[in-house]
Scaffold this motif. Structure first.
Motif, PDB file in Angstrom:
ATOM      1  N   VAL A  72       0.839  -1.206   0.000  1.00 44.11           N
ATOM      2  CA  VAL A  72       0.000   0.000   0.000  1.00 44.11           C
ATOM      3  C   VAL A  72       0.871   1.252   0.000  1.00 44.11           C
ATOM      4  O   VAL A  72       0.612   2.216  -0.736  1.00 44.11           O
ATOM      5  CB  VAL A  72      -0.943  -0.004   1.220  1.00 44.11           C
ATOM      6  N   LEU A  73       1.910   1.251   0.819  1.00 44.70           N
ATOM      7  CA  LEU A  73       2.802   2.411   0.879  1.00 44.70           C
ATOM      8  C   LEU A  73       3.500   2.647  -0.459  1.00 44.70           C
ATOM      9  O   LEU A  73       3.651   3.795  -0.895  1.00 44.70           O
ATOM     10  CB  LEU A  73       3.845   2.213   1.982  1.00 44.70           C
ATOM     11  N   MET A  74       3.926   1.563  -1.111  1.00 38.64           N
ATOM     12  CA  MET A  74       4.589   1.717  -2.403  1.00 38.64           C
ATOM     13  C   MET A  74       3.647   2.320  -3.435  1.00 38.64           C
ATOM     14  O   MET A  74       4.048   3.180  -4.236  1.00 38.64           O
ATOM     15  CB  MET A  74       5.130   0.378  -2.881  1.00 38.64           C
ATOM     16  N   LEU A  75       2.388   1.898  -3.429  1.00 38.56           N
ATOM     17  CA  LEU A  75       1.422   2.472  -4.369  1.00 38.56           C
ATOM     18  C   LEU A  75       1.176   3.949  -4.053  1.00 38.56           C
ATOM     19  O   LEU A  75       1.039   4.771  -4.962  1.00 38.56           O
ATOM     20  CB  LEU A  75       0.109   1.690  -4.306  1.00 38.56           C
ATOM     21  N   TYR A  76       1.148   4.281  -2.778  1.00 40.88           N
ATOM     22  CA  TYR A  76       0.964   5.679  -2.378  1.00 40.88           C
ATOM     23  C   TYR A  76       2.137   6.537  -2.834  1.00 40.88           C
ATOM     24  O   TYR A  76       1.965   7.625  -3.392  1.00 40.88           O
ATOM     25  CB  TYR A  76       0.787   5.766  -0.862  1.00 40.88           C
TER      26      TYR A  76
END
Length: 229
Positions: free
Chosen positions: A83-87
């Motif tokens: 999720v953090l990488m997509l953000y």
């Protein structure tokens, strides 16, 4: 008394070999470097290296082995990382297209600190780094032998046997982190030098970083879902 220099140099080579290949950490370092300067890029790399130091301590204490023993805990960490990488990929894409900056613009120190936090959190939720310290990393301080290039991403199979060193020496660990330090300071410097020569360099790097982060984010999320299923 054994000469620590060979172990130190082997550690430097090992650290460089593991830090240099393309991946989410280098994508974040690149994006921070071209948008916020060398200091931000170097501090971002320092965040990833600090996570490696944390993993080293956790491996010696058995914490990393605990995470691998419980798939649900590992899946939760990997899912958060995805999720953090997509953000962060969204933020890099905004930089590439001239949108709103994902990083506050209230000073170079704040931007550098933000990059440090981004890389540190991403590294802590990176299953590849966890697996490395669970298997290879913790063995660096145990007596034995290490085929340095065999673990190099993408090309390790072709370099097997080229550099084999004895483990169990603190000099090897010191050299390992020195090698990473060389990369996280030299890579941003090279990017900034290229940026001064090519006007459109920053959007291209930001766009490439967004693609890399988005790709790894999807892979991490799929891995987490499969583990939980």
């Amino acid at each position: 008394m054994p000469n620590p220099l060979p172990s130190l140099l082997a550690g430097v080579v090992f650290g460089l070999a593991l830090a240099a290949p393309p991946g989410p950490m280098n994508a974040v370092i690149a994006e921070e470097s071209v948008n916020n300067g060398w200091v931000a890029g170097a501090r971002t790399g320092l965040g990833a290296m600090t996570a490696d130091a944390v993993f080293l301590v956790c491996s010696l204490l058995g914490v990393v082995a605990f995470v691998e023993r419980f798939p649900t805990v590992r899946a939760a960490m990997v899912g958060v990382g995805g999720v953090l990488m997509l953000y962060f990929a969204y933020g890099a894409a905004a930089d590439a297209t001239g949108g709103v900056d994902a990083v506050p613009t209230d000073g170079a120190a704040t931007r550098a600190t933000t990059g440090f936090r981004k890389a540190f959190v991403l590294a802590l939720t990176n299953p590849y780094q966890i697996l490395f310290w669970l298997t290879i990393g913790v063995g660096l301080l145990e007596p034995g032998r290490l085929d340095v290039f065999a673990y190099t991403p993408y090309v390790g199979g072709d370099l097997t046997g080229l550099l084999v060193v004895r483990t169990g020496s603190p000099a090897l660990i010191v050299g390992f982190f020195l090698g990473i330090t060389v990369w996280i300071t030299g890579f941003p410097a090279a990017l900034r030098a290229a940026q001064r020569r090519v006007d459109a360099f920053a959007p291209v790097v930001a766009g490439a970083s967004a693609l890399v982060l988005a790709g790894f984010g999807v892979v991490f999320l799929v891995d987490a879902v499969r583990t939980l299923a």
